[in-house]
Design a protein around this motif. Structure first.
Motif, PDB file in Angstrom:
ATOM      1  N   LEU A 142       0.986  -1.061  -0.078  1.00  0.00           N
ATOM      2  CA  LEU A 142       0.023   0.163   0.021  1.00  0.00           C
ATOM      3  C   LEU A 142       0.893   1.158   0.141  1.00  0.00           C
ATOM      4  CD1 LEU A 142      -2.846   1.418   0.112  1.00  0.00           C
ATOM      5  CD2 LEU A 142      -2.737   1.103   2.776  1.00  0.00           C
ATOM      6  N   ILE A 143       0.854   2.187  -1.123  1.00  0.00           N
ATOM      7  CA  ILE A 143       1.567   3.206  -1.280  1.00  0.00           C
ATOM      8  C   ILE A 143       0.722   4.517  -1.056  1.00  0.00           C
ATOM      9  CG2 ILE A 143       3.153   4.457  -2.596  1.00  0.00           C
ATOM     10  CD1 ILE A 143       4.256   1.562  -2.072  1.00  0.00           C
ATOM     11  N   ASP A 144       1.278   5.495  -0.093  1.00  0.00           N
ATOM     12  CA  ASP A 144       0.717   6.670  -0.082  1.00  0.00           C
ATOM     13  C   ASP A 144       1.430   7.684  -1.032  1.00  0.00           C
ATOM     14  OD1 ASP A 144       0.082   9.318   0.778  1.00  0.00           O
ATOM     15  OD2 ASP A 144      -0.125   8.556   2.993  1.00  0.00           O
ATOM     16  N   THR A 145       0.803   8.082  -2.069  1.00  0.00           N
ATOM     17  CA  THR A 145       1.418   8.742  -3.228  1.00  0.00           C
ATOM     18  C   THR A 145       1.691  10.055  -2.839  1.00  0.00           C
ATOM     19  OG1 THR A 145      -0.563   9.313  -4.566  1.00  0.00           O
ATOM     20  CG2 THR A 145       0.411   7.135  -4.915  1.00  0.00           C
ATOM     21  N   SER A 165       6.713  14.471  -8.200  1.00  0.00           N
ATOM     22  CA  SER A 165       7.371  13.953  -9.222  1.00  0.00           C
ATOM     23  C   SER A 165       8.868  13.213  -8.601  1.00  0.00           C
ATOM     24  CB  SER A 165       8.273  15.094 -10.144  1.00  0.00           C
ATOM     25  OG  SER A 165       8.851  16.256  -9.108  1.00  0.00           O
ATOM     26  N   ASP A 166       8.938  13.239  -7.339  1.00  0.00           N
ATOM     27  CA  ASP A 166       9.935  12.390  -6.652  1.00  0.00           C
ATOM     28  C   ASP A 166       9.609  10.902  -6.700  1.00  0.00           C
ATOM     29  OD1 ASP A 166      11.383  14.640  -6.288  1.00  0.00           O
ATOM     30  OD2 ASP A 166      10.670  14.745  -4.328  1.00  0.00           O
ATOM     31  N   LEU A 167       8.560  10.438  -7.078  1.00  0.00           N
ATOM     32  CA  LEU A 167       7.970   9.060  -6.848  1.00  0.00           C
ATOM     33  C   LEU A 167       8.613   7.995  -7.643  1.00  0.00           C
ATOM     34  CD1 LEU A 167       4.076   8.984  -6.151  1.00  0.00           C
ATOM     35  CD2 LEU A 167       5.943   7.879  -4.733  1.00  0.00           C
ATOM     36  N   PRO A 168       8.785   8.322  -8.972  1.00  0.00           N
ATOM     37  CA  PRO A 168       9.493   7.303  -9.904  1.00  0.00           C
ATOM     38  C   PRO A 168      10.909   7.055  -9.196  1.00  0.00           C
ATOM     39  CG  PRO A 168       8.574   8.950 -11.064  1.00  0.00           C
ATOM     40  CD  PRO A 168       8.413   9.338  -9.729  1.00  0.00           C
ATOM     41  N   LYS A 169      11.560   7.915  -8.719  1.00  0.00           N
ATOM     42  CA  LYS A 169      12.856   7.489  -7.766  1.00  0.00           C
ATOM     43  C   LYS A 169      12.631   6.521  -6.697  1.00  0.00           C
ATOM     44  CE  LYS A 169      15.028  11.953  -8.845  1.00  0.00           C
ATOM     45  NZ  LYS A 169      15.592  13.312  -8.165  1.00  0.00           N
ATOM     46  N   PHE A 170      11.596   6.615  -6.064  1.00  0.00           N
ATOM     47  CA  PHE A 170      11.191   5.834  -5.029  1.00  0.00           C
ATOM     48  C   PHE A 170      10.854   4.260  -5.590  1.00  0.00           C
ATOM     49  CE2 PHE A 170       7.897   3.562  -2.896  1.00  0.00           C
ATOM     50  CZ  PHE A 170       8.407   3.338  -1.733  1.00  0.00           C
ATOM     51  N   GLY A 183      -1.046   0.663   7.685  1.00  0.00           N
ATOM     52  CA  GLY A 183      -0.142  -0.119   6.999  1.00  0.00           C
ATOM     53  C   GLY A 183       0.327   0.489   5.576  1.00  0.00           C
ATOM     54  N   ALA A 184       0.287   1.823   5.363  1.00  0.00           N
ATOM     55  CA  ALA A 184       0.607   2.580   4.240  1.00  0.00           C
ATOM     56  C   ALA A 184       1.984   2.651   4.249  1.00  0.00           C
ATOM     57  CB  ALA A 184      -0.075   3.732   3.989  1.00  0.00           C
ATOM     58  N   VAL A 185       2.911   2.556   3.121  1.00  0.00           N
ATOM     59  CA  VAL A 185       4.185   3.015   3.141  1.00  0.00           C
ATOM     60  C   VAL A 185       4.359   4.392   2.485  1.00  0.00           C
ATOM     61  CG1 VAL A 185       6.361   2.557   1.763  1.00  0.00           C
ATOM     62  CG2 VAL A 185       4.882   0.649   2.080  1.00  0.00           C
ATOM     63  N   ASN A 186       5.434   5.179   3.603  1.00  0.00           N
ATOM     64  CA  ASN A 186       5.611   6.301   3.238  1.00  0.00           C
ATOM     65  C   ASN A 186       6.913   6.490   2.206  1.00  0.00           C
ATOM     66  OD1 ASN A 186       5.985   9.141   3.229  1.00  0.00           O
ATOM     67  ND2 ASN A 186       6.638   9.246   5.299  1.00  0.00           N
ATOM     68  N   PRO A 187       6.929   6.954   0.929  1.00  0.00           N
ATOM     69  CA  PRO A 187       7.956   7.145   0.018  1.00  0.00           C
ATOM     70  C   PRO A 187       8.659   8.397   0.581  1.00  0.00           C
ATOM     71  CG  PRO A 187       5.890   6.833  -1.104  1.00  0.00           C
ATOM     72  CD  PRO A 187       5.298   7.271   0.146  1.00  0.00           C
ATOM     73  N   ALA A 188       8.311   9.293   1.521  1.00  0.00           N
ATOM     74  CA  ALA A 188       9.100  10.321   1.967  1.00  0.00           C
ATOM     75  C   ALA A 188       9.484  11.221   0.785  1.00  0.00           C
ATOM     76  CB  ALA A 188      10.260   9.625   2.645  1.00  0.00           C
ATOM     77  N   THR A 189       8.581  11.448   0.081  1.00  0.00           N
ATOM     78  CA  THR A 189       8.900  12.429  -1.066  1.00  0.00           C
ATOM     79  C   THR A 189       8.653  13.822  -0.780  1.00  0.00           C
ATOM     80  OG1 THR A 189       6.633  12.108  -1.869  1.00  0.00           O
ATOM     81  CG2 THR A 189       8.466  10.755  -2.914  1.00  0.00           C
ATOM     82  N   GLU A 190       9.211  14.925  -1.322  1.00  0.00           N
ATOM     83  CA  GLU A 190       8.765  16.139  -1.082  1.00  0.00           C
ATOM     84  C   GLU A 190       7.854  16.840  -2.174  1.00  0.00           C
ATOM     85  OE1 GLU A 190      12.225  18.959  -1.008  1.00  0.00           O
ATOM     86  OE2 GLU A 190      12.858  18.023   0.836  1.00  0.00           O
TER      87      GLU A 190
END
Length: 260
Positions: free
Chosen positions: A127-130, A153-158, A143-150
């Protein structure tokens, strides 16, 4: 009482005069005393706006006529007007992602709020929190994953660093109003992920549709206006603003939508 309405629509405006369209929509905002921000781009429209309920109905009707479509708008309510001005901005994307996607590839990935709990409870579902880190901090799904983006557009790197289509067969995702997932879902499909699910209408639709006692949402939901957040009843929340928008306008090129 003010009605705060969010909507987005991916539609081909590449052949339109976006500056003329901007002027037309801004005129309607002024006439109907609509406050908030609308973003126009060759790929469509994205907005969060506020006014009295009567004026909002008239505005949505006028937009439907201008664009030749039927907008699916979602609303919350507040005693305080959360925007100070009417703005229409022309951008390259209605939500900044930086990658071209085939929207048709995501057909069939939308999961209704009523079905969402069953999907994210299944074994093997990631489960991804976008949304961004400052949004995650004040509330998310259990249970959501935090990609820790600012930024979105940072999500592809994650994805490159943390997800593998050979191992992660089932990926579910959510955002505030749905617009970010409309881009992220087809992006993942193009990367070879087998089963991709997106929460239809986002967190705001889930909170409006699922009884409070059945919700798997925890905390409050960040919104890009002066309320900062809304609670599980979609009333103005009490969260602290952790964003880099603190003290500034919270509407950016990436989202004026709860959102969306």
């Amino acid at each position: 009482m003010y009605e705060i309405t969010t909507f987005y629509k991916f539609l081909d405006l590449s052949g339109s005069d976006l500056q003329a369209l901007k002027a037309n929509i801004l005129d309607q905002m002024v006439v109907l005393s609509i406050r908030g921000t609308i973003i126009l781009a060759p790929e469509g429209i994205n907005a969060t706006v506020a006014s009295s309920p009567e004026q909002m109905r008239a505005f949505i009707k006028s937009l439907d006529a201008i664009l030749g479509i039927k907008l699916e708008a979602r609303s919350t309510f507040s005693k305080v007007l959360p925007f100070k001005a009417a703005k229409v901005k022309v951008r390259q994307e209605i939500v900044t992602f930086g990658h071209n996607v085939d929207f048709s590839a995501a057909s069939g990935t939308h999961i209704s709020p009523e079905e969402w709990n069953d999907i994210i409870k299944k074994d093997g579902v990631v489960l991804i929190d976008t949304r961004n880190d400052y949004e995650f901090k004040i509330g998310t799904f259990e249970g959501a994953v935090n990609p820790a983006t600012e930024r979105f557009s940072d999500l592809p790197k994650f994805v490159e660093k943390n997800l593998d289509p050979d191992r992660h067969k089932n990926v579910a995702m959510f955002c505030t109003g749905g617009v970010r997932c409309e881009k992220f879902a087809p992006y993942l499909i193009a990367k070879g992920f087998e089963n991709v699910y997106q929460l239809e209408g986002g967190i705001l639709n889930y909170l409006a549709s699922v009884p409070k006692e059945e919700q798997l949402w925890q905390g409050e939901c960040f919104v890009f206006d002066e309320r900062i957040s809304v609670d599980a009843d979609l009333q103005p929340g009490s969260s602290t603003d952790h964003s880099f928008y603190k003290g500034k306008s919270k509407v950016s090129d990436e989202k004026p939508n709860g959102g969306q």
